[in-house]
Design a protein around this motif. Sequence first.
Motif, PDB file in Angstrom:
ATOM      1  N   LYS A   1       0.818  -1.223   0.000  1.00 34.67           N
ATOM      2  CA  LYS A   1       0.000   0.000   0.000  1.00 34.67           C
ATOM      3  C   LYS A   1       0.849   1.268   0.000  1.00 34.67           C
ATOM      4  O   LYS A   1       0.321   2.354  -0.215  1.00 34.67           O
TER       5      LYS A   1
ATOM      6  N   ILE B   1       0.616   8.247   6.671  1.00 35.95           N
ATOM      7  CA  ILE B   1      -0.047   7.295   5.773  1.00 35.95           C
ATOM      8  C   ILE B   1      -0.948   6.334   6.526  1.00 35.95           C
ATOM      9  O   ILE B   1      -2.014   5.944   6.029  1.00 35.95           O
TER      10      ILE B   1
ATOM     11  N   GLY C   1      -2.878   6.833   8.825  1.00 29.96           N
ATOM     12  CA  GLY C   1      -4.192   7.435   9.011  1.00 29.96           C
ATOM     13  C   GLY C   1      -5.081   7.318   7.793  1.00 29.96           C
ATOM     14  O   GLY C   1      -6.296   7.553   7.877  1.00 29.96           O
ATOM     15  N   ASN C   2      -4.523   6.989   6.650  1.00 33.22           N
ATOM     16  CA  ASN C   2      -5.283   6.766   5.407  1.00 33.22           C
ATOM     17  C   ASN C   2      -5.401   5.273   5.129  1.00 33.22           C
ATOM     18  O   ASN C   2      -5.198   4.810   4.000  1.00 33.22           O
ATOM     19  N   ASP C   3      -5.692   4.498   6.134  1.00 36.12           N
ATOM     20  CA  ASP C   3      -5.816   3.032   6.008  1.00 36.12           C
ATOM     21  C   ASP C   3      -4.529   2.387   5.507  1.00 36.12           C
ATOM     22  O   ASP C   3      -4.551   1.346   4.856  1.00 36.12           O
TER      23      ASP C   3
ATOM     24  N   GLY D   1      -0.699   5.119   0.737  1.00 39.74           N
ATOM     25  CA  GLY D   1      -0.282   6.473   0.430  1.00 39.74           C
ATOM     26  C   GLY D   1       1.005   6.498  -0.366  1.00 39.74           C
ATOM     27  O   GLY D   1       1.606   5.471  -0.666  1.00 39.74           O
TER      28      GLY D   1
ATOM     29  N   ASP E   1       1.499  12.101   1.442  1.00 40.64           N
ATOM     30  CA  ASP E   1       0.121  12.564   1.268  1.00 40.64           C
ATOM     31  C   ASP E   1      -0.780  12.002   2.364  1.00 40.64           C
ATOM     32  O   ASP E   1      -1.936  11.656   2.133  1.00 40.64           O
ATOM     33  N   GLY E   2      -0.218  11.898   3.575  1.00 43.26           N
ATOM     34  CA  GLY E   2      -0.973  11.357   4.704  1.00 43.26           C
ATOM     35  C   GLY E   2      -1.911  12.370   5.316  1.00 43.26           C
ATOM     36  O   GLY E   2      -2.272  13.395   4.706  1.00 43.26           O
ATOM     37  N   VAL E   3      -2.277  12.126   6.563  1.00 45.46           N
ATOM     38  CA  VAL E   3      -3.301  12.940   7.231  1.00 45.46           C
ATOM     39  C   VAL E   3      -2.762  14.282   7.695  1.00 45.46           C
ATOM     40  O   VAL E   3      -3.532  15.161   8.097  1.00 45.46           O
TER      41      VAL E   3
ATOM     42  N   GLY F   1      -4.933  17.076   7.186  1.00 47.20           N
ATOM     43  CA  GLY F   1      -5.580  16.604   5.964  1.00 47.20           C
ATOM     44  C   GLY F   1      -4.807  16.950   4.706  1.00 47.20           C
ATOM     45  O   GLY F   1      -5.231  16.579   3.606  1.00 47.20           O
TER      46      GLY F   1
END
Length: 594
Positions: A464, A497, A499-501, A504, A524-526, A574
Amino acid sequence: MKGIRKFFGRFKIKTKIILLYLTVLLLSFLMTFTIISKVNEAYTKREVGNAGIQTVNALKGNLTLVFENVTQFSNLIYFDDNVQDSLKNVKSKNIDPTIQRRITKSLVNMLLSGDYISSVFIFDKYNNYYNTYKVGPISVHSEKIESTDWYAQMQEANGNGFFIHKSEDILEFPTRKDKNYITYIKEIGAVNTYEPLATLLVTVDETTIQSYFEEVSSVYDSHFFIVDGEGNYIIPPSQYEEEYAEYIDTHKTSKAGYEMVDIKDSTVIMVSQEMGISDWKLVGSFQMDNLKALTPYYTTVIILIMCLNILFVFICSMALTRFIFTPLAKLEKHMKMVEEGEFIPIRIDGEQNEINNLKKVFNHMTKSIQNLIEKVKVEEKIIAKGELDLIQAQINPHFLYNTLDAVSALALMKDNESCFKMTQALGSFYRNSLNSGLDFVTIQDEIQCIRSYITILNIRYDDKIKVEYDVEEHLLNCKILKLLLQPLIENAVHHGIKGNDGAGHILVKIFEDEEEIILIVLDDGVGMSEERVHSIMEGKSVTGKSGFGIYSLKQRITLYYGIQNPIMIHSEVGGGCEITVRVKKMEEGEAVEH
């Protein structure tokens, strides 16, 4: 006495010392060498020869113990039930993995208990081989075994083992064609029926034998080597191979057990002993020039000369004490005071000499030490914390345990490719991060460390995480402080990352800006809030699971490179995170002062 003091007072201390010692040494050497040199020459030869024989005998005993241990080691393998049962079940040229594991396990267990052994090989009757070794790689040519001379010798040995030099190219070392070793050969037969089951090869590396030679050589100026009956080296000497080879071809040991020969413009005593292995001999070379012996028949004369020397030394010592040692004792007293923490300047009189110059330098040094102590105390705190954080980051037990758990799971699922890939990545990660304790690595090695780290994470989290590298190629061989990127990547993964499941992208960008190298990690995480960024930069928040956070990284960079505020973080909730690190550019071989 006043006249002598006035005379010597016109000279510098260095001149006084030279004059006094020249007088003492001249008289001492003239008397000593005139009387003793003639008498001692013949006696020295005899004493060196006898000492050489004793030394070679003792060394032979140590080597015999090594070879006996190798023989006992082979007997343990021979009578090992696991090895016996496995070899009896070999039915074809195809290696049975179960049999291979069982035999290899026994070999490994025994190899670890044998300090003298470098490798062990078992060749079954189908020329399948099972092995373990401490130093490799080793290429094996099992198809040539039956054509070797030692194979025929083994068949005629009735189960007895014997030693040979190397293995007639059955074992080769691709990375070092000239590697030297000794091999013990023994046929393994069934314990009850004596039916031949396999061939055992146990190797002893040359370095094992040389280590025994070096222990003795460090005490005496001597060299040792082993030759066979034809004069070929089994274990060569550390130097003078050609000169010793000429001696072996043209000389024979005398009845006394030694002889004196000239080797490389030097007179040496040569001693040789049969080793009891084939036709091998252990030969020792002892320098005559560096070994001294005193004949007991001239003890009275020697004592008389020593008494005269002592008298001369006493007279000169009294003079040295007056002119040199007393002022030096005062200087030593003040040095001890400094050692105990009392920084008291020493008084300097008006004379111009070397001791007064030392006093001036000493006073200046104590002043500098006082100024440095406070600075050192502050830096020690920073260094201690940085080293602790770095050690924790290198070891990172949570990461290691999780990775090993994943390797175990993959092994149970028989996902061999992923298991191999993760194991290789883990080894590469720790090899690059530890870097043999060195502080600096090339950018290429640092990136390889990150690739291994990401490879492990992607195997665990189903690919991922995507990482892109934008690195100026001419910077790959430049050195930077190790583990600069790893804390940044770890921060991006675990606090961005994830934080985005767990999915990323990460961009690693490295480029040169004048005299600095800029390293940027963008994800490009949270993201994070401004308060969170401030907390990280002030060291109030630990960003990595290992405890090695960005604040600790900042301290390391400042300490090693002298750069204030070397890290910048741009992020918003975000909106991902961008971390920029600045370090000074270092060319290959350049060191950083800190």
